[in-house]
Design a protein around this motif. Structure first.
Motif, mmCIF file in Angstrom:
data_model
loop_
_atom_site.group_PDB
_atom_site.id
_atom_site.type_symbol
_atom_site.label_atom_id
_atom_site.label_comp_id
_atom_site.label_asym_id
_atom_site.label_seq_id
_atom_site.Cartn_x
_atom_site.Cartn_y
_atom_site.Cartn_z
ATOM 1 N N ALA A 69 -78.392 -38.699 122.423
ATOM 2 C CA ALA A 69 -78.002 -39.775 121.741
ATOM 3 C C ALA A 69 -76.520 -40.171 121.516
ATOM 4 O O ALA A 69 -76.149 -41.255 121.580
ATOM 5 C CB ALA A 69 -78.717 -39.518 120.408
ATOM 6 N N ARG A 73 -74.329 -42.972 122.320
ATOM 7 C CA ARG A 73 -73.713 -43.891 121.290
ATOM 8 C C ARG A 73 -72.204 -44.113 121.839
ATOM 9 O O ARG A 73 -71.725 -45.279 121.621
ATOM 10 C CB ARG A 73 -73.458 -43.236 119.913
ATOM 11 C CG ARG A 73 -74.745 -43.162 119.179
ATOM 12 C CD ARG A 73 -74.682 -42.203 117.805
ATOM 13 N NE ARG A 73 -73.553 -42.751 117.119
ATOM 14 C CZ ARG A 73 -72.862 -42.097 115.849
ATOM 15 N NH1 ARG A 73 -73.177 -40.959 115.900
ATOM 16 N NH2 ARG A 73 -72.030 -42.569 115.539
ATOM 17 N N ARG A 76 -72.226 -47.126 123.738
ATOM 18 C CA ARG A 76 -72.659 -48.407 123.106
ATOM 19 C C ARG A 76 -73.953 -48.805 123.457
ATOM 20 O O ARG A 76 -73.988 -49.939 123.576
ATOM 21 C CB ARG A 76 -71.511 -49.191 123.037
ATOM 22 C CG ARG A 76 -70.194 -48.842 122.480
ATOM 23 C CD ARG A 76 -69.061 -50.007 122.308
ATOM 24 N NE ARG A 76 -69.220 -50.988 121.352
ATOM 25 C CZ ARG A 76 -69.127 -50.900 120.193
ATOM 26 N NH1 ARG A 76 -68.595 -49.830 119.649
ATOM 27 N NH2 ARG A 76 -69.383 -51.961 119.226
ATOM 28 N N TRP A 78 -77.225 -48.726 122.466
ATOM 29 C CA TRP A 78 -77.774 -48.479 121.184
ATOM 30 C C TRP A 78 -79.446 -48.273 121.339
ATOM 31 O O TRP A 78 -79.898 -47.315 120.429
ATOM 32 C CB TRP A 78 -77.543 -49.579 120.234
ATOM 33 C CG TRP A 78 -76.067 -50.125 120.000
ATOM 34 C CD1 TRP A 78 -75.556 -51.268 120.152
ATOM 35 C CD2 TRP A 78 -75.008 -49.155 119.667
ATOM 36 N NE1 TRP A 78 -74.317 -51.313 119.876
ATOM 37 C CE2 TRP A 78 -73.837 -49.900 119.557
ATOM 38 C CE3 TRP A 78 -75.054 -47.950 119.523
ATOM 39 C CZ2 TRP A 78 -72.505 -49.400 119.416
ATOM 40 C CZ3 TRP A 78 -73.655 -47.258 119.091
ATOM 41 C CH2 TRP A 78 -72.504 -48.137 119.114
ATOM 42 N N ALA A 81 -79.767 -44.763 122.541
ATOM 43 C CA ALA A 81 -79.366 -43.888 121.546
ATOM 44 C C ALA A 81 -80.530 -43.793 120.495
ATOM 45 O O ALA A 81 -80.885 -42.639 120.073
ATOM 46 C CB ALA A 81 -78.126 -44.217 121.057
ATOM 47 N N LEU A 82 -80.935 -44.869 119.850
ATOM 48 C CA LEU A 82 -81.896 -44.737 118.896
ATOM 49 C C LEU A 82 -83.321 -44.047 119.253
ATOM 50 O O LEU A 82 -83.814 -43.387 118.813
ATOM 51 C CB LEU A 82 -82.301 -46.080 118.516
ATOM 52 C CG LEU A 82 -81.302 -46.781 117.675
ATOM 53 C CD1 LEU A 82 -81.553 -48.268 117.650
ATOM 54 C CD2 LEU A 82 -81.047 -46.097 116.228
ATOM 55 N N THR A 105 -76.209 -44.390 113.903
ATOM 56 C CA THR A 105 -76.563 -45.145 115.101
ATOM 57 C C THR A 105 -77.164 -46.521 114.647
ATOM 58 O O THR A 105 -76.815 -47.587 115.198
ATOM 59 C CB THR A 105 -77.389 -44.342 116.163
ATOM 60 O OG1 THR A 105 -76.998 -43.138 116.463
ATOM 61 C CG2 THR A 105 -77.625 -45.228 117.531
ATOM 62 N N GLU A 108 -74.524 -48.749 113.377
ATOM 63 C CA GLU A 108 -73.614 -49.383 114.622
ATOM 64 C C GLU A 108 -74.247 -50.512 115.361
ATOM 65 O O GLU A 108 -73.744 -51.345 115.857
ATOM 66 C CB GLU A 108 -73.206 -48.355 115.502
ATOM 67 C CG GLU A 108 -72.379 -47.083 114.684
ATOM 68 C CD GLU A 108 -72.036 -45.794 115.465
ATOM 69 O OE1 GLU A 108 -71.075 -45.264 115.247
ATOM 70 O OE2 GLU A 108 -73.104 -45.607 116.330
#
Length: 276
Positions: A69, A73, A76, A78, A81-82, A105, A108
């Protein structure tokens, strides 16, 4: 591939577990090192491809999922990452570090529902967690829920009364709602707590603006209302409080000077006031 682009088709995340757990862990550790090296070398496409391979093998270790994750991040990316941080939470449970990463996260990514959920979870674990409360307030402001943002601002001031930023945020909310007295008070608190801080200049300008607006209104009323004018000349501070005005200390001093010296000089019309 640029740092801000989406994953290419061959590198899309396809969650699943196809190898024994021990083999997956060894593969993931090595792959994470390759991804980190690629990222450091600005080979973003390669880093994203390696990360997608790790996810496709199956994120069965919470620590690995959090590292994935974190790298997503940095890229970028997302959505990926989530997914990784929520996978870590599912594997490890409601850990503080995982929810902190989820909150960061989501903020962002501009994912307000996830950010709110993460902030609530953090506050449940640690009720005095200031960053979680602050993030919650910011999300409510973005959503246009001023009442909820005000509740958060009051909570922040209760938990951390000596931080000027909390008072500044509340002052802005009060000003937005037309609560002039509270706005003046909170802007003044902002200045008192941190006279040279990042919000002090804006707070001083806001107080001056509110003072000028109110004093001009007071002078207009004084020209129209003989009784109010007489009270204003006798005790200007008490007179304006009775009418619901709320001046700062500096604004009160300016009004007192005007009431003593300027009002008798122009009985038929009020002159607009401007700060120098």
């Amino acid at each position: 591939m640029s740092r801000h682009s989406s994953l290419p088709a061959h590198a899309q995340v396809v969650p699943g577990a196809t190898r024994p757990a021990r083999r997956v862990k060894t593969f993931a550790q090595r792959a994470l090192e390759r991804a980190e090296q690629s990222l450091a070398a600005r080979k973003y496409d390669e880093a994203a491809r390696v990360l997608a391979q790790i996810v496709a093998e199956g994120l069965t270790d919470a620590e690995c999922a959090l590292r994935v994750a974190g790298l997503y991040r940095e890229l970028r990316l997302w959505r990926q990452a989530l997914y990784a941080v929520e996978r870590a939470i599912a594997l490890q449970g409601a850990t503080f570090a995982a929810y902190e990463m989820l909150l960061a996260t989501a903020l962002e990514a501009g994912d307000r529902p996830r950010a709110l959920a993460a902030s609530h979870a953090l506050i449940k674990i640690a009720p005095r967690h200031i960053p979680a409360h602050s993030a919650q307030g910011a999300v409510y402001i973005q959503m246009g829920d001023v009442e909820a943002a005000m509740r958060v601002a009051n909570t922040l001031i209760r938990l951390d009364p000596d931080t000027a930023a909390h008072h500044f945020k509340k002052a802005l909310l009060c000003q937005h709602q037309g609560e002039v007295a509270l706005a003046v008070h909170e802007f003044s608190q902002t200045i008192r707590l941190d006279p040279d801080g990042p919000h002090a200049g804006a707070a001083r300008e806001a107080v001056e603006t509110l003072d000028v607006f109110q004093i001009n209104h007071i002078l207009t009323l004084a020209m129209e209302d003989v009784v109010f004018r007489a009270k204003l000349q006798r005790d200007p501070v008490e007179a304006v409080i009775e009418r619901g005005f709320a001046l700062s200390d500096n604004g009160g001093a300016i009004l007192t000077e005007l009431a003593q010296h300027a009002l008798p000089e122009f009985p038929h019309a009020a002159r607009p006031l401007f700060y120098n």
